[in-house]
Design a protein around this motif. Structure first.
Motif, mmCIF file in Angstrom:
data_model
loop_
_atom_site.group_PDB
_atom_site.id
_atom_site.type_symbol
_atom_site.label_atom_id
_atom_site.label_comp_id
_atom_site.label_asym_id
_atom_site.label_seq_id
_atom_site.Cartn_x
_atom_site.Cartn_y
_atom_site.Cartn_z
ATOM 1 N N GLN A 230 -8.942 3.606 17.125
ATOM 2 C CA GLN A 230 -9.388 2.158 16.594
ATOM 3 C C GLN A 230 -8.505 1.233 17.284
ATOM 4 O O GLN A 230 -7.208 1.339 17.440
ATOM 5 C CB GLN A 230 -9.250 2.303 15.068
ATOM 6 C CG GLN A 230 -9.790 3.187 14.441
ATOM 7 C CD GLN A 230 -11.317 2.517 13.639
ATOM 8 O OE1 GLN A 230 -11.742 1.495 14.079
ATOM 9 N NE2 GLN A 230 -11.790 3.262 12.869
ATOM 10 N N GLN B 114 1.062 -1.112 -0.044
ATOM 11 C CA GLN B 114 -0.101 -0.288 0.064
ATOM 12 C C GLN B 114 0.743 1.242 0.041
ATOM 13 O O GLN B 114 0.511 2.309 -0.573
ATOM 14 C CB GLN B 114 -0.778 0.037 1.257
ATOM 15 C CG GLN B 114 -1.952 -1.199 1.275
ATOM 16 C CD GLN B 114 -2.723 -1.233 2.603
ATOM 17 O OE1 GLN B 114 -2.748 -0.332 3.195
ATOM 18 N NE2 GLN B 114 -3.400 -2.248 2.847
ATOM 19 N N CYS C 132 -7.336 -2.837 17.138
ATOM 20 C CA CYS C 132 -7.407 -4.002 15.885
ATOM 21 C C CYS C 132 -7.171 -5.362 16.488
ATOM 22 O O CYS C 132 -6.074 -5.755 16.372
ATOM 23 C CB CYS C 132 -6.572 -3.476 15.201
ATOM 24 S SG CYS C 132 -4.821 -3.029 15.616
ATOM 25 N N THR D 278 -1.981 -1.013 10.932
ATOM 26 C CA THR D 278 -2.362 -1.524 12.477
ATOM 27 C C THR D 278 -1.156 -1.649 13.541
ATOM 28 O O THR D 278 0.119 -2.319 12.529
ATOM 29 C CB THR D 278 -3.095 -2.804 12.205
ATOM 30 O OG1 THR D 278 -2.337 -3.523 11.458
ATOM 31 C CG2 THR D 278 -4.469 -2.639 11.870
ATOM 32 N N SER E 205 -7.917 6.990 9.501
ATOM 33 C CA SER E 205 -8.476 5.551 8.906
ATOM 34 C C SER E 205 -8.515 5.566 7.404
ATOM 35 O O SER E 205 -8.714 4.639 6.876
ATOM 36 C CB SER E 205 -9.865 5.593 9.504
ATOM 37 O OG SER E 205 -10.435 6.830 9.587
ATOM 38 N N THR E 206 -8.107 6.742 6.975
ATOM 39 C CA THR E 206 -7.843 6.812 5.356
ATOM 40 C C THR E 206 -6.686 7.296 5.177
ATOM 41 O O THR E 206 -5.879 8.000 5.700
ATOM 42 C CB THR E 206 -8.970 7.725 4.857
ATOM 43 O OG1 THR E 206 -8.698 9.126 5.384
ATOM 44 C CG2 THR E 206 -10.349 7.098 4.756
ATOM 45 N N THR F 37 -7.585 0.531 1.103
ATOM 46 C CA THR F 37 -6.871 0.333 2.385
ATOM 47 C C THR F 37 -8.030 0.189 3.609
ATOM 48 O O THR F 37 -9.043 0.545 3.551
ATOM 49 C CB THR F 37 -6.199 1.592 2.855
ATOM 50 O OG1 THR F 37 -6.947 2.836 2.633
ATOM 51 C CG2 THR F 37 -5.073 1.735 1.683
ATOM 52 N N ARG F 38 -7.221 -0.207 4.719
ATOM 53 C CA ARG F 38 -8.067 -0.483 5.861
ATOM 54 C C ARG F 38 -7.885 0.694 6.798
ATOM 55 O O ARG F 38 -6.807 1.309 6.858
ATOM 56 C CB ARG F 38 -8.126 -2.007 6.409
ATOM 57 C CG ARG F 38 -7.951 -3.127 5.360
ATOM 58 C CD ARG F 38 -8.957 -3.982 5.517
ATOM 59 N NE ARG F 38 -9.877 -3.968 6.642
ATOM 60 C CZ ARG F 38 -10.219 -4.547 7.755
ATOM 61 N NH1 ARG F 38 -9.089 -5.508 8.054
ATOM 62 N NH2 ARG F 38 -11.089 -4.658 8.385
ATOM 63 N N PRO F 39 -8.799 0.668 7.748
ATOM 64 C CA PRO F 39 -8.045 1.980 9.238
ATOM 65 C C PRO F 39 -7.210 1.577 9.629
ATOM 66 O O PRO F 39 -6.876 0.391 10.227
ATOM 67 C CB PRO F 39 -9.673 1.921 9.734
ATOM 68 C CG PRO F 39 -10.753 1.349 8.773
ATOM 69 C CD PRO F 39 -10.138 0.582 8.042
ATOM 70 N N ASP G 45 -8.308 -8.180 15.325
ATOM 71 C CA ASP G 45 -8.153 -8.997 14.176
ATOM 72 C C ASP G 45 -6.693 -9.087 13.845
ATOM 73 O O ASP G 45 -6.206 -10.182 13.470
ATOM 74 C CB ASP G 45 -8.936 -8.705 13.192
ATOM 75 C CG ASP G 45 -10.348 -8.624 13.193
ATOM 76 O OD1 ASP G 45 -11.103 -7.791 12.745
ATOM 77 O OD2 ASP G 45 -10.878 -9.353 14.125
#
Lengths: 267, 95
Positions: free
Chosen positions: B67, A127, B69, A237, A147-148, A156-158, B71
């Motif tokens: 957030q 990404q 996470c 993350t 998140s973007t 993409t994910r947050p 997962d």
């Protein structure tokens, strides 16, 4: 005939039947990462192979006593001496100099820096690369707070963290707010260290940075912005401390404040 | 010019303008003088309170939208397992 399948094209850096002919070097400074290094390298190799990218990993080991260098040599046998490059150093000499040392041996034209303790997952590297190519950016950094991506990118994910309690989140947001107000860096996550740099850009910035520790990461970003390099962000993350607890002491807070002040007055 | 110097320069310029208006050295064209007298002295305090409110709101919003996470954590544990098995087969000494 397919021009990408011609002999000179296949012998270019890309080595794949793909339009991306750049080579991506990952610099991993390690100290006592005997357990983590093989897994990180495995994850990196999988990601690069899946996306058909030319890659290499430069392991800068600061004389770890636990056998990190031996396991790096074994990984070099499995993945290739050209893919896993071990460049050890005689002692624990610090993060900034580890990057400078690693940069001397980079044969790629992009450099990725990340932590080797699973807090940064290699699955975000494609990404980063996509964002970099879409907007011809000089630097792409991972952010835990958005998140973007900025500039915008689909697929993409947050971002987020795992393993942080409320107090840790509060301290983190507070520190980031302070740095953002004082320094106005233009990125949402200033202390993050999961970044993709263009090689000449990294070389240029790293010769100018003077701090040590995590303030070093902040300084690189602030200097990059001051020099006019383009920066993008991708949400990542961040899985903190799979093994072990981290403590935030008063010394760290004072060090952080001093770091922010020194950046405010010098950049 | 470092950021600190730029900020200090802007701050000095605005404080100077503010003091000049306060001491009636500079005129303000379209406002009554007594309204200016009521507004001007409280502008610094208004800025301070506004900044405080903005900071709190920003922190609150940041905490609210932070957030988690779980997962990612579970996926990572699984991948660590896969990696260990795969590398053991390939001949890397694991654990």
């Amino acid at each position: 005939m397919n021009p990408f399948a011609s002999v000179p094209s296949l012998n270019m850096q890309g080595q794949y039947n793909s339009p991306n002919t750049h080579k991506y070097s990952v610099i991993l400074p390690t100290y006592n990462e005997r357990k983590n290094l093989p897994i990180v390298v495995w994850l990196l190799a999988n990601v690069f192979r899946e996306h058909e990218l030319a890659w290499e990993v430069i392991v800068v080991d600061d004389a770890s006593p636990d056998g990190t260098q031996e396991v790096a040599m074994e990984l070099a046998k499995v993945y290739g001496e050209d893919k896993i490059v071990l460049k050890p150093r005689p002692g624990k000499l610090g993060l900034g100099t580890a990057y400078i040392h690693g940069l001397d041996f980079c044969t790629g034209d992009f450099v990725i820096i990340m932590d080797a303790d699973f807090s940064h997952h290699p699955k975000f590297i494609p990404q980063f690369i996509r964002l970099q190519q879409a907007y011809n950016l000089d630097i792409v950094t991972g952010t835990r707070y958005r998140s973007t991506p900025t500039p915008s990118l689909s697929g993409t994910r947050p971002g987020g963290v795992h393993g942080w309690d409320f107090k840790r989140k509060l301290v983190s947001r507070g520190a980031n707010f302070l740095a953002a107000t004082v320094l106005n860096p233009g990125v949402s996550d200033l202390t993050g260290s999961f970044r993709l740099y263009r090689l000449p850009v990294l070389r240029h910035i790293i010769t100018l940075t003077q701090s040590r520790g995590y303030v070093f990461q902040m300084e690189m970003m602030v200097r990059a912005r001051a020099l006019g390099y383009t920066v993008g962000e991708v949400p990542i993350t961040f899985v903190d401390r799979i093994f072990g607890e981290s403590k935030l002491g008063a010394d760290e807070v004072v060090g952080y404040l001093k770091g922010v002040w020194s950046l405010f007055t010098s950049v | 010019m470092a950021r600190a110097h730029r900020v200090a320069t802007y701050a000095c310029v605005f404080i100077l303008i503010h003091l000049l208006i306060l001491f009636a050295v500079l005129p303000i064209p379209f406002l009554e003088p007594d309204i200016v007298d009521q507004l001007l002295p409280v502008i610094p305090w208004w800025l301070l309170v506004s900044f405080g409110a903005y900071s709190l709101a920003s922190l609150g919003l940041g905490l609210f939208t932070f957030q988690d996470c779980p997962d990612a954590y579970h996926d990572l544990l699984k991948e660590i397992n896969d990696a260990k098995n795969d590398l053991r087969e390939k001949g890397v000494t694991m654990d």
